[in-house]
Scaffold this motif. Structure first.
Motif, PDB file in Angstrom:
ATOM      1  N   ARG A 219       0.813  -1.214   0.000  1.00 26.19           N
ATOM      2  CA  ARG A 219       0.000   0.000   0.000  1.00 26.19           C
ATOM      3  C   ARG A 219       0.849   1.267   0.000  1.00 26.19           C
ATOM      4  O   ARG A 219       0.538   2.238  -0.696  1.00 26.19           O
ATOM      5  N   VAL A 220       1.925   1.275   0.800  1.00 24.55           N
ATOM      6  CA  VAL A 220       2.713   2.491   1.000  1.00 24.55           C
ATOM      7  C   VAL A 220       3.770   2.678  -0.083  1.00 24.55           C
ATOM      8  O   VAL A 220       3.937   3.767  -0.632  1.00 24.55           O
ATOM      9  N   ASP A 221       4.500   1.600  -0.399  1.00 21.36           N
ATOM     10  CA  ASP A 221       5.613   1.709  -1.338  1.00 21.36           C
ATOM     11  C   ASP A 221       5.340   1.077  -2.696  1.00 21.36           C
ATOM     12  O   ASP A 221       6.173   1.181  -3.607  1.00 21.36           O
ATOM     13  N   GLY A 222       4.207   0.393  -2.842  1.00 20.20           N
ATOM     14  CA  GLY A 222       3.890  -0.243  -4.107  1.00 20.20           C
ATOM     15  C   GLY A 222       4.840  -1.373  -4.462  1.00 20.20           C
ATOM     16  O   GLY A 222       5.043  -1.677  -5.639  1.00 20.20           O
ATOM     17  N   GLN A 223       5.421  -2.027  -3.453  1.00 22.51           N
ATOM     18  CA  GLN A 223       6.398  -3.087  -3.668  1.00 22.51           C
ATOM     19  C   GLN A 223       5.830  -4.435  -3.240  1.00 22.51           C
ATOM     20  O   GLN A 223       5.128  -4.523  -2.228  1.00 22.51           O
ATOM     21  N   GLU A 224       6.159  -5.479  -4.002  1.00 23.76           N
ATOM     22  CA  GLU A 224       5.762  -6.824  -3.598  1.00 23.76           C
ATOM     23  C   GLU A 224       6.880  -7.473  -2.803  1.00 23.76           C
ATOM     24  O   GLU A 224       8.039  -7.505  -3.230  1.00 23.76           O
ATOM     25  N   ILE A 225       6.547  -7.958  -1.634  1.00 16.89           N
ATOM     26  CA  ILE A 225       7.472  -8.740  -0.810  1.00 16.89           C
ATOM     27  C   ILE A 225       6.748 -10.013  -0.403  1.00 16.89           C
ATOM     28  O   ILE A 225       5.554 -10.178  -0.678  1.00 16.89           O
ATOM     29  N   PHE A 226       7.444 -10.909   0.252  1.00  9.53           N
ATOM     30  CA  PHE A 226       6.914 -12.262   0.426  1.00  9.53           C
ATOM     31  C   PHE A 226       6.951 -12.706   1.895  1.00  9.53           C
ATOM     32  O   PHE A 226       7.710 -12.177   2.706  1.00  9.53           O
ATOM     33  N   GLY A 227       6.153 -13.714   2.200  1.00  3.37           N
ATOM     34  CA  GLY A 227       6.115 -14.310   3.528  1.00  3.37           C
ATOM     35  C   GLY A 227       6.174 -15.819   3.455  1.00  3.37           C
ATOM     36  O   GLY A 227       5.646 -16.427   2.507  1.00  3.37           O
ATOM     37  N   LEU A 228       6.803 -16.422   4.443  1.00  5.49           N
ATOM     38  CA  LEU A 228       6.945 -17.884   4.500  1.00  5.49           C
ATOM     39  C   LEU A 228       6.939 -18.308   5.958  1.00  5.49           C
ATOM     40  O   LEU A 228       7.688 -17.753   6.774  1.00  5.49           O
ATOM     41  N   THR A 229       6.085 -19.250   6.312  1.00  2.96           N
ATOM     42  CA  THR A 229       6.060 -19.727   7.691  1.00  2.96           C
ATOM     43  C   THR A 229       6.382 -21.215   7.765  1.00  2.96           C
ATOM     44  O   THR A 229       6.188 -21.963   6.812  1.00  2.96           O
ATOM     45  N   SER A 230       6.874 -21.606   8.929  1.00  3.85           N
ATOM     46  CA  SER A 230       7.165 -23.009   9.216  1.00  3.85           C
ATOM     47  C   SER A 230       6.040 -23.581  10.075  1.00  3.85           C
ATOM     48  O   SER A 230       5.334 -22.841  10.764  1.00  3.85           O
ATOM     49  N   PRO A 231       5.854 -24.895  10.057  1.00  2.85           N
ATOM     50  CA  PRO A 231       4.784 -25.491  10.869  1.00  2.85           C
ATOM     51  C   PRO A 231       5.117 -25.461  12.358  1.00  2.85           C
ATOM     52  O   PRO A 231       6.296 -25.375  12.742  1.00  2.85           O
ATOM     53  N   LEU A 232       4.087 -25.506  13.175  1.00  2.00           N
ATOM     54  CA  LEU A 232       4.286 -25.685  14.606  1.00  2.00           C
ATOM     55  C   LEU A 232       4.876 -27.068  14.836  1.00  2.00           C
ATOM     56  O   LEU A 232       4.342 -28.068  14.354  1.00  2.00           O
ATOM     57  N   ILE A 233       5.996 -27.139  15.551  1.00  2.00           N
ATOM     58  CA  ILE A 233       6.672 -28.408  15.762  1.00  2.00           C
ATOM     59  C   ILE A 233       6.259 -28.990  17.108  1.00  2.00           C
ATOM     60  O   ILE A 233       6.506 -28.400  18.162  1.00  2.00           O
ATOM     61  N   THR A 234       5.622 -30.137  17.055  1.00  2.00           N
ATOM     62  CA  THR A 234       5.293 -30.888  18.268  1.00  2.00           C
ATOM     63  C   THR A 234       5.881 -32.284  18.138  1.00  2.00           C
ATOM     64  O   THR A 234       6.208 -32.736  17.044  1.00  2.00           O
ATOM     65  N   THR A 235       6.014 -32.954  19.255  1.00  2.00           N
ATOM     66  CA  THR A 235       6.516 -34.322  19.225  1.00  2.00           C
ATOM     67  C   THR A 235       5.397 -35.263  18.788  1.00  2.00           C
ATOM     68  O   THR A 235       4.230 -34.880  18.717  1.00  2.00           O
ATOM     69  N   ALA A 236       5.761 -36.513  18.494  1.00  2.00           N
ATOM     70  CA  ALA A 236       4.775 -37.496  18.048  1.00  2.00           C
ATOM     71  C   ALA A 236       3.683 -37.706  19.091  1.00  2.00           C
ATOM     72  O   ALA A 236       2.535 -38.018  18.754  1.00  2.00           O
ATOM     73  N   SER A 237       4.012 -37.495  20.363  1.00  2.00           N
ATOM     74  CA  SER A 237       3.026 -37.674  21.429  1.00  2.00           C
ATOM     75  C   SER A 237       2.199 -36.416  21.665  1.00  2.00           C
ATOM     76  O   SER A 237       1.334 -36.384  22.534  1.00  2.00           O
ATOM     77  N   GLY A 238       2.476 -35.349  20.882  1.00  2.00           N
ATOM     78  CA  GLY A 238       1.683 -34.132  20.978  1.00  2.00           C
ATOM     79  C   GLY A 238       2.248 -33.067  21.894  1.00  2.00           C
ATOM     80  O   GLY A 238       1.655 -31.994  22.040  1.00  2.00           O
ATOM     81  N   ALA A 239       3.412 -33.305  22.504  1.00  2.00           N
ATOM     82  CA  ALA A 239       4.011 -32.331  23.410  1.00  2.00           C
ATOM     83  C   ALA A 239       4.628 -31.185  22.621  1.00  2.00           C
ATOM     84  O   ALA A 239       5.061 -31.353  21.481  1.00  2.00           O
ATOM     85  N   LYS A 240       4.685 -30.007  23.240  1.00  2.00           N
ATOM     86  CA  LYS A 240       5.302 -28.850  22.603  1.00  2.00           C
ATOM     87  C   LYS A 240       6.806 -29.054  22.505  1.00  2.00           C
ATOM     88  O   LYS A 240       7.455 -29.490  23.442  1.00  2.00           O
ATOM     89  N   MET A 241       7.363 -28.745  21.351  1.00  2.00           N
ATOM     90  CA  MET A 241       8.787 -28.957  21.117  1.00  2.00           C
ATOM     91  C   MET A 241       9.623 -28.081  22.047  1.00  2.00           C
ATOM     92  O   MET A 241       9.366 -26.881  22.188  1.00  2.00           O
ATOM     93  N   GLY A 242      10.622 -28.715  22.676  1.00  2.00           N
ATOM     94  CA  GLY A 242      11.578 -27.945  23.476  1.00  2.00           C
ATOM     95  C   GLY A 242      11.241 -27.825  24.938  1.00  2.00           C
ATOM     96  O   GLY A 242      11.974 -27.190  25.692  1.00  2.00           O
ATOM     97  N   LYS A 243      10.127 -28.404  25.370  1.00  2.00           N
ATOM     98  CA  LYS A 243       9.763 -28.361  26.781  1.00  2.00           C
ATOM     99  C   LYS A 243       9.941 -29.747  27.390  1.00  2.00           C
ATOM    100  O   LYS A 243       9.505 -30.744  26.822  1.00  2.00           O
ATOM    101  N   THR A 244      10.597 -29.818  28.535  1.00  2.00           N
ATOM    102  CA  THR A 244      10.776 -31.077  29.243  1.00  2.00           C
ATOM    103  C   THR A 244      10.410 -30.887  30.707  1.00  2.00           C
ATOM    104  O   THR A 244      10.119 -29.770  31.143  1.00  2.00           O
ATOM    105  N   ALA A 245      10.467 -31.972  31.441  1.00  4.73           N
ATOM    106  CA  ALA A 245      10.174 -31.886  32.876  1.00  4.73           C
ATOM    107  C   ALA A 245      11.156 -30.957  33.576  1.00  4.73           C
ATOM    108  O   ALA A 245      10.824 -30.318  34.571  1.00  4.73           O
TER     109      ALA A 245
END
Length: 423
Positions: A219-245
């Motif tokens: 809208r402001v600069d009349g330029q096309e730029i792009f976006g790319l996202t990665s999926p939410l990563i969970t373990t096979a058991s459904g736990a949030k990635m990177g969290k442990t006891a």
């Protein structure tokens, strides 16, 4: 949107699709064509909420690394400005506000991580690190509203996932946090103007913010730029990635030892091995396919390779080799290995140091609370020198230590530490 790597023209998009990093993209064909046309500046933002990032940010770090390895320019944006506002994405309440001094300290800690994964410099594909406080801190409120306010639709912002979740749960969302998406959108505009940045990447929870920045720039600069996202990563058991006891899996060794980092990957669930090898290592796809096809006890060798490769990238080759040797001595040979987390116990304090306090010590983090220790004891999982502990309130004694002044304490089968007796 196709994620078939064979459909892409650029090395970057082929790699991103093949390894499982791609979730959503704006104008996928246009992005692929731009990536095939020479070095493309792209950014991911990281707020400075702690002096280290954790494994939950590792997919984004690996995406920046892949970007550079395929001939493009990573821009690491430190959120010195946006940290003062707080990203509401995925949060039930506002983040605590930090001082300028705390933010600066956190920035320095985070930069040490990126030095391991990226090559910084002045070349066309060298990474740079910038701070959005450089442009956000000097904004004039009335001028900003006049110049950009009309380009943001409240109706659209109310439908953004980060906002909608809070409102649906009837949880407070402050006007300060509501502004986060506007500031992130302005970041993208500013980065395109200053550095020619044409792509913003992030986790799937950032999709609304990314699209808002793309729309603002158009809208402001009349330029096309792009976006790319990665999926939410969970373990096979459904736990949030990177969290442990034991808490978050930090990427700085001051927060988490290289051995504990290695052990986290070694404990990967069987069903996650192939996916994690693709996301968190740079092993060739053909080798990964062979490793993920292993069955039964043989899959453990693939987990060791995963742990070695992930640790090598984060902490270096020597740390990875030492961690593997420590694990082998501890678990296979039953020895009291060097490299385990250590806690020094003063001889004069023995009579005042009970085992529950040792398990919950900050430097060991074998248990998060006294209640967890008691549950471990009740289940027979709390051990001192390989023998089950029956009384957590009992204090340590000199006879608990060997001739070298060492004792091994364990929480379950996978968490171990060394106690060292000192004068």
């Amino acid at each position: 949107m196709s994620v078939d790597s064979a459909n892409h023209k650029s090395d970057f998009m082929r790699y991103i699709a093949e390894r499982g990093y791609m979730h959503q993209a704006t104008n996928l064909e246009g992005l692929d064509a731009r990536a095939a046309d020479g070095p493309m500046p792209a950014y991911i933002g990281f707020d400075c909420t702690a002096d280290s990032l954790h494994v939950g940010s590792l997919v984004q770090i690996m995406m920046l690394r892949a970007l550079q390895k395929t001939g493009h320019k990573p821009i690491v944006v430190m959120g010195g400005g946006t940290t003062k506002v707080g990203d509401p994405s995925g949060k039930d309440e506002a983040r605590p506000l930090l001082s300028d001094q705390d933010i600066e300290k956190n920035k320095k800690g985070i930069f040490k991580i990126f030095e391991k994964y990226l090559t910084f410099g002045d070349g066309p594909t060298d990474a740079i690190m910038v701070d959005n406080a450089d442009w956000l801190d000097t904004l004039s409120y009335i001028r900003f509203l006049r110049d950009f306010g009309s380009h943001f639709s409240i109706n659209r912002m109310m439908g953004m996932e980060s906002v909608k979740l809070r409102l649906d749960r009837e949880q407070n969302l402050s006007f300060l946090e509501f502004n986060y998406a506007i500031l992130q959108a302005y970041d993208f505009l500013e980065l395109r103007r200053r550095y020619g940045c044409q792509l913003q990447m992030g986790g799937s929870d950032q999709w609304g913010n990314i699209v808002t920045g793309i729309d603002l720039t158009r809208r402001v600069d009349g330029q096309e730029i792009f976006g790319l996202t990665s999926p939410l990563i969970t373990t096979a058991s459904g736990a949030k990635m990177g969290k442990t006891a034991g808490g978050a899996i930090w990427l700085n060794e001051e927060r988490l030892s290289a051995f504990d980092f290695w052990q986290f990957w070694r404990n990967t669930e069987d069903a996650d091995v192939g996916r994690f090898l693709r996301l968190f290592t740079e092993l060739p796809t053909e080798e990964i396919q062979k490793l993920e096809a292993l069955e039964g006890a043989e899959i453990n060798s693939a987990k060791v390779i995963l742990a070695n490769e992930a640790t090598r990238l984060c902490h270096g080759e020597a740390a990875a080799q030492k961690a593997e040797a420590t694990a082998r001595q501890t678990f296979s040979e039953g020895a009291m290995a060097d490299g385990l987390p250590e806690l020094i116990i003063q001889r004069a304090a023995l009579s005042e140091t009970n085992l529950i306090d040792v398990f919950t010590a900050e430097t060991l983090k074998l248990a998060a609370s006294r209640g967890e220790v008691r549950r471990l004891i009740k289940g027979g999982g709390a051990k001192l020198n390989g023998k089950a502990i029956s009384d957590g309130e009992a204090c340590l004694q000199e006879t608990d230590f060997d001739a070298d002044g060492k004792a091994q304490i364990s929480a379950g089968k996978k968490r171990h530490a060394i106690l060292i007796l000192a004068e």
